[in-house]
Design a protein around this motif. Structure first.
Motif, mmCIF file in Angstrom:
data_model
loop_
_atom_site.group_PDB
_atom_site.id
_atom_site.type_symbol
_atom_site.label_atom_id
_atom_site.label_comp_id
_atom_site.label_asym_id
_atom_site.label_seq_id
_atom_site.Cartn_x
_atom_site.Cartn_y
_atom_site.Cartn_z
ATOM 1 N N GLN A 52 50.631 37.421 -18.345
ATOM 2 C CA GLN A 52 51.130 37.843 -17.038
ATOM 3 C C GLN A 52 51.674 39.256 -17.184
ATOM 4 N N CYS A 53 52.904 39.345 -17.709
ATOM 5 C CA CYS A 53 53.475 40.695 -17.835
ATOM 6 C C CYS A 53 52.779 41.513 -18.913
ATOM 7 N N CYS A 105 53.961 40.141 -24.407
ATOM 8 C CA CYS A 105 53.734 39.406 -25.659
ATOM 9 C C CYS A 105 52.296 39.550 -26.114
ATOM 10 N N CYS A 109 55.743 33.351 -25.397
ATOM 11 C CA CYS A 109 55.324 33.975 -24.146
ATOM 12 C C CYS A 109 56.264 33.464 -23.069
ATOM 13 N N CYS A 132 56.432 34.331 -20.021
ATOM 14 C CA CYS A 132 55.728 34.106 -18.760
ATOM 15 C C CYS A 132 55.000 32.765 -18.785
HETATM 16 S S1 FES Z 1 52.688 37.593 -20.724
HETATM 17 FE FE1 FES Z 1 54.769 37.966 -20.336
HETATM 18 S S2 FES Z 1 55.649 37.218 -22.125
HETATM 19 FE FE2 FES Z 1 53.613 36.617 -22.391
#
Ligand code: FES
Ligand code: FES
Lengths: 775, 215
Positions: free
Chosen positions: B153-154, B157, B189, B191
């Motif tokens: 997501q973000c 990680c 992770c 997210c």
């Molecule tokens: S994609 Fe955001 S912490 Fe894994």
């Protein structure tokens, strides 16, 4: 602000801004779509997997220094003196500041959300800011912090809200430890409701404090050009940070530019500027050099937000036919040592989720000497869901009804918590029915009850929920520009916090302009160059921004077709766009490449503006959810293996199936952490300090804690009233009922109900032993 | 605006000198004692030289196939040097104490937490970061698989996850689902993209074996 959600996502005391009415263009709901709804990979996937995406913590500027913050090690202490001389004399150390530094604004209150002074003379929680430095590298900065000598008067503390209202408890603030009057809500006649019930159950529940800990640490890079400040901040809302930083620094908005391209997660903890933001700006000012200030993991566990712990008592009455007759809810919580919403929205699910004429709630927010709460993915809801959904399970058992069926008997069509205004759509029934079917609830239930008596027990659980917000709303402005060659630029102020906002918005533009989403250039989340947007939180980004983006795309298309109509000598109403061409239907089909339009080439570009129109008046726009799971419990060890999960979600129209699914799985994963592994541990008796301020002891769910078998079942009800894209939010509802669904499955497997989070093996194994009559 | 590297002169100016490579240890308050072996004197048992924590040594790191000379304090971690000195910010940092895996790189083909590895320890090793998985401007197969399966997501990680998968597939080109879960279990992770990460790892294994097309 009469809607409870607004106080959380906008700045206190500032009116929610409005945007001008949308232009009068045809914005009929989509029928069949060609791009929207598809499971498309992200338009910025390349940047995120190649290492080229620059997050604030990755920034590097010429002559940049590294900031660091010294924090109070005590839960309650007055700072007597701060000796910074040794630190200031160290080689490579450029600035040292504290509350005792003359000049600076360091002692001014840092206004809204952060109510204490930047460097507080009275530190009311472990991790309060005491001093800060800027040095050549992060190691030197840490050396300098160690060289600062602080004299504290250490005071008695209270670190447990369950004891903080006792008469001899130390006072966190003058005026007592109760933040404000107990909040009450009532409808119907609760006593009468209990009289009418066939069964009344009562239970206490507790949820431990959960901490956001997004993977990217909180922080920013601050750079001044004369009196103009640029902040590259890891934030969910650049305009929030701009407003707060400008106010704290006493400069106009136009002197603060906040940029946030990529950011590594926030979950609500990055909706506002932090003290660290202002400190970075002050350090940079004093050093006359850019400063990067990124917190340590320990600091983020102590000082930048959490989901408050909740202590809840529920008493619910039900008739044998499953009709709920009365719900009484009492809750306490704590936002730490500040007024930070320790019981925000804690009772909303009780008020609104199931049909019940007689409801009474009471919530009390309490101060303790601990770090401040912040909005955290569906504030209040997972807590209340933990209590109510386990109670529903127990009620179903008590009246010998299937737990899915009991919920189906109490589906609301109006928002009872808002004086019975209708919802635009209520997908709860479909979530439960279609979810149960797809999960094979009944078959699994039958299979399990016939199983043999091993120490490995299987069980299934269900829980449902709704989210108080998720409809979005004004203000939002978006701009879509078509360049002379027909390629497209989208300008919007919203952050993409990892939810796929950019991708979804590019798909909306692509749908309207008949291009590929990857061909849309996006300019976003920069107060200096993009349009106003509220922070990305509350599951409102897609329902807020997508209608504005759609309106901008429709606007620019109308203008382009008008230009083309003149050149092609065809009525504009006969024109449409396809593959970079303007196409005329009708009797004499014609087409022109957009790039060949002379009037467009002379102008250079056409620009469409879109505003977010108002929400339907007198209606509530809320997402609904039902989640189902199957677990395997080892009754000898207390270990729980979650075998599979299914999330059935009514979040309106699905704009991108792939990122939608990712949100659902991510919400379930976070909910598994909430129910099974996560817990802030404060040493309430001895030191008042946090005992697990690292990721080794504060346990996030890992790849081994979640099932690989997860299913996302979108319930797409075609909500034509909510807004012009029909989307509702998905981020928060995805995590609301997860933990109680697991708790219910564990009960189903073992006959033991654990009413406090987290259900770790130690807790479960002793509960199982107690149930067997062992010690 | 990420600059590859600030000039070193500004930093070197206020340090007391550059030690030669060799056995190093330091005394003084506030930092760990570090002993570093060079190849030349690996048999010798005793430190021969004492230096300050803030003294710089010149070391050579082999990163993504390139030799990079860099001046480091003995206490600097590899993650710090990669990110802040070499500008390779694809490697992320989430905890700096070996708990999250955001900083995972390959050291001699094995996934390692670069925050738990001192830069001076990583001399003579072959270091691969996420940037090193690229083929020019093209994504490598594991990176492709992560995009295709939306395994993030973000994205914070993600480099670490990708290198964990890359390292696992180096040892085990055909991992089972359980092996994949164990292979990425050292990488948090927040997210919660794990399920998609499992799928991406499976897809990466296919892509590496030349199974293209739709999955
Ligand atoms: S994609 Fe955001 S912490 Fe894994
Ligand atoms: S940063 Fe290295 S393991 Fe977390």
């Amino acid at each position: 602000m009469n809607d409870p959600k607004e106080a959380l996502y906008y700045i206190d005391g500032v009116d929610v801004p409005e945007t001008p009415p949308a232009r009068d263009l045809d914005q009929e709901p989509w029928g069949e779509t060609t791009v929207v709804g598809k499971p498309l990979p992200r338009v910025d996937g390349y940047e995120r997997v190649s290492g080229t995406a620059v997050y604030p913590a990755d920034m590097s500027l010429p002559r940049m220094l590294y900031g660091a913050i010294l924090r109070c090690p005590h839960p309650n202490a007055v700072v007597r003196s701060v000796d910074t001389s040794a630190a200031a004399a160290m080689s490579g150390v450029h600035v040292v500041m504290s509350g005792f530094t003359p000049s600076s604004r360091a002692l001014q209150a840092h206004r809204q959300l952060i109510e204490s002074n930047l460097f507080n003379p009275h530190c009311r929680h472990e991790g309060e800011t005491v001093a800060a430095v800027a040095a050549d590298n992060p190691y030197r900065a840490q050396d300098a912090l160690r060289a600062i000598t602080v004299e504290y008067d250490v005071l008695p503390f209270v670190a447990d809200e369950r004891r903080a209202l006792e008469p001899d408890a130390p006072q966190v603030r003058e005026g007592g430890n109760q933040v404000s009057d107990t909040q009450q809500y009532q409808r119907g006649d609760i006593e009468q409701g209990f009289v009418e019930a066939d069964v009344v159950l009562e239970e206490d529940y507790r949820c431990e404090c959960e901490i956001h800990t997004p993977m990217e640490l909180h922080g920013c890079v601050a750079q001044w050009d004369g009196d103009s400040l640029t902040l590259w901040e890891s934030t969910q809302g650049v305009y929030n940070v701009q407003a707060q930083a400008a106010a704290a620094l006493g400069v106009p908005l136009s002197k603060v530019r906040v940029v946030n391209r990529y950011m590594g997660g926030g979950f609500g903890s990055k909706l506002a500027a932090g003290k660290y933001t202002v400190i970075a700006a002050l350090l940079a000012k004093e050093a006359a050099r850019p400063v990067k200030l990124v917190l340590t993991r320990e600091e983020t566990l102590l000082a930048v937000g959490n989901r408050p712990p909740s202590n809840m008592h529920l008493k619910v009455g039900v008739k044998r036919d499953g009709t709920l007759t009365a719900i009484q809810f009492t809750g306490t919580g704590t936002g730490g040592s500040q007024q930070a919403g320790g019981t925000s929205l804690l009772d909303w699910i009780v008020r609104d989720l199931y049909v019940c004429p007689n409801v009474r709630t009471e919530t009390t927010d309490i101060y303790i000497n601990a770090g401040p709460a912040r909005p955290f993915r569906a504030p209040g809801h997972p807590q209340c869901s933990w209590a109510l959904e386990q109670m529903m399970d127990a009620l179903a058992q008590a009246i010998d009804m299937d737990p899915v069926e009991l919920r189906l008997r109490n589906i609301p069509t109006v928002s009872q918590g808002r004086n019975n205004i209708p919802y635009t759509t209520t997908g709860l029934r479909a979530c439960l029915e279609e979810g149960a079917r797809s999960f094979e609830w009944q078959q699994t239930k039958d299979a399990i009850t016939t199983e043999s008596d091993s120490h490995i027990r299987r069980g299934i659980g269900v829980a449902s929920g709704l989210w108080v917000a998720g409809g979005g709303g004004p203000p939002s402005t978006a701009i879509v520009k078509i360049y002379a060659d027909g390629s497209v630029n989208l300008n919007m102020g919203a952050s993409d916090i990892g939810t796929g906002t950019k991708t979804v918005m590019a798909m909306v533009v692509a749908e309207e302009l008949a291009i590929a989403p990857g061909d849309v250039q996006i300019e976003w989340a920069d107060t200096g160059s993009t349009q106003y947007a509220t922070g990305s939180g509350g599951s409102k980004t897609v329902p807020t921004e997508s209608p504005a983006v759609r309106a901008a795309a429709i606007d620019v298309k109308a203008q382009l077709l008008e230009l083309a109509a003149g050149e092609m000598e065809v009525d504009a109403s006969l024109l449409s766009l396809a593959d970079g061409k303007v196409v005329a239907g009708g009797d004499s089909p014609k087409e022109v490449e957009i790039s060949a339009l002379r009037s467009l080439r002379r102008r250079g570009s056409v620009t469409g503006i879109g505003y977010r129109g108002p929400n339907p008046s007198g209606k509530a726009v809320n997402p609904f959810v039902a989640q189902f799971c199957e677990v395997e419990v080892n009754t000898r060890t207390g270990e729980v293996n979650i075998l599979r999960f299914l999330g059935a979600h009514d979040s309106g129209r699905v704009l991108n199936l792939l990122t939608y699914r990712n949100q659902v799985f991510g919400g379930i994963t976070m909910g598994i952490g909430y129910g099974m592994t996560e817990q802030r541990v404060l040493d309430v008796d001895q030191t008042g300090k946090m005992a697990n301020k690292n990721w080794h002891d504060y346990k996030l769910p890992t790849a081994l804690d979640v099932p690989a078998d997860m299913t996302c079942l979108p319930i797409d009800l075609n909500d034509t009233e909510a807004n012009t894209t029909g989307a509702k939010g998905i981020g928060e509802p995805a995590t609301i009922p997860t933990a109680p669904a697991v708790a219910n499955a564990i009960y189903n497997a073992t006959g033991v109900r654990v009413t406090g989070t987290p259900i770790d093996p130690t807790k479960l194994v002793s509960a199982l032993a107690a149930a067997r009559g062992e010690d | 605006m990420a600059h590859d590297r600030r000039d070193h002169d500004e930093k070197a100016a206020d340090t007391s000198g550059i030690s030669r490579r060799g056995f190093i240890s330091r005394v003084g308050a506030g930092a760990a004692v570090v002993a570093v072996a060079s190849k030349a004197s690996a048999e010798s048992a005793k430190p021969t030289e004492t230096m300050q924590a803030t003294e710089l040594s010149r070391i050579t790191l082999t990163v993504n196939g390139q030799q990079r000379q860099v001046l480091v304090e003995p206490r600097w971690t590899l993650s710090h040097v990669l990110r802040e000195e070499l500008g390779l910010t694809g490697t992320k940092v989430g905890c700096e104490r070996g708990e999250c895996g955001a900083c995972t790189v390959l050291i001699d083909g094995k996934p390692r937490y670069s925050c738990m590895t001192l830069a001076v320890e990583a001399q003579d090793a072959d270091i691969v970061t996420v940037e090193g998985l690229m083929d020019g401007e093209d994504l490598g197969p594991t990176q492709e698989a992560f995009v295709e399966k939306d395994a993030f997501q973000c994205g914070y990680c993600t480099s670490g996850q990708i290198l964990a998968v890359e390292g696992m597939l180096g040892d085990n080109p055909n991992p089972s689902l359980d092996e994949i879960r164990i292979g990425v279990s050292g990488n948090l992770c927040r997210c919660g993209a794990y399920v998609h990460i499992f799928q991406a790892a499976q897809r990466a294994a296919e892509l590496k074996q030349g199974v293209g097309g739709e999955s």
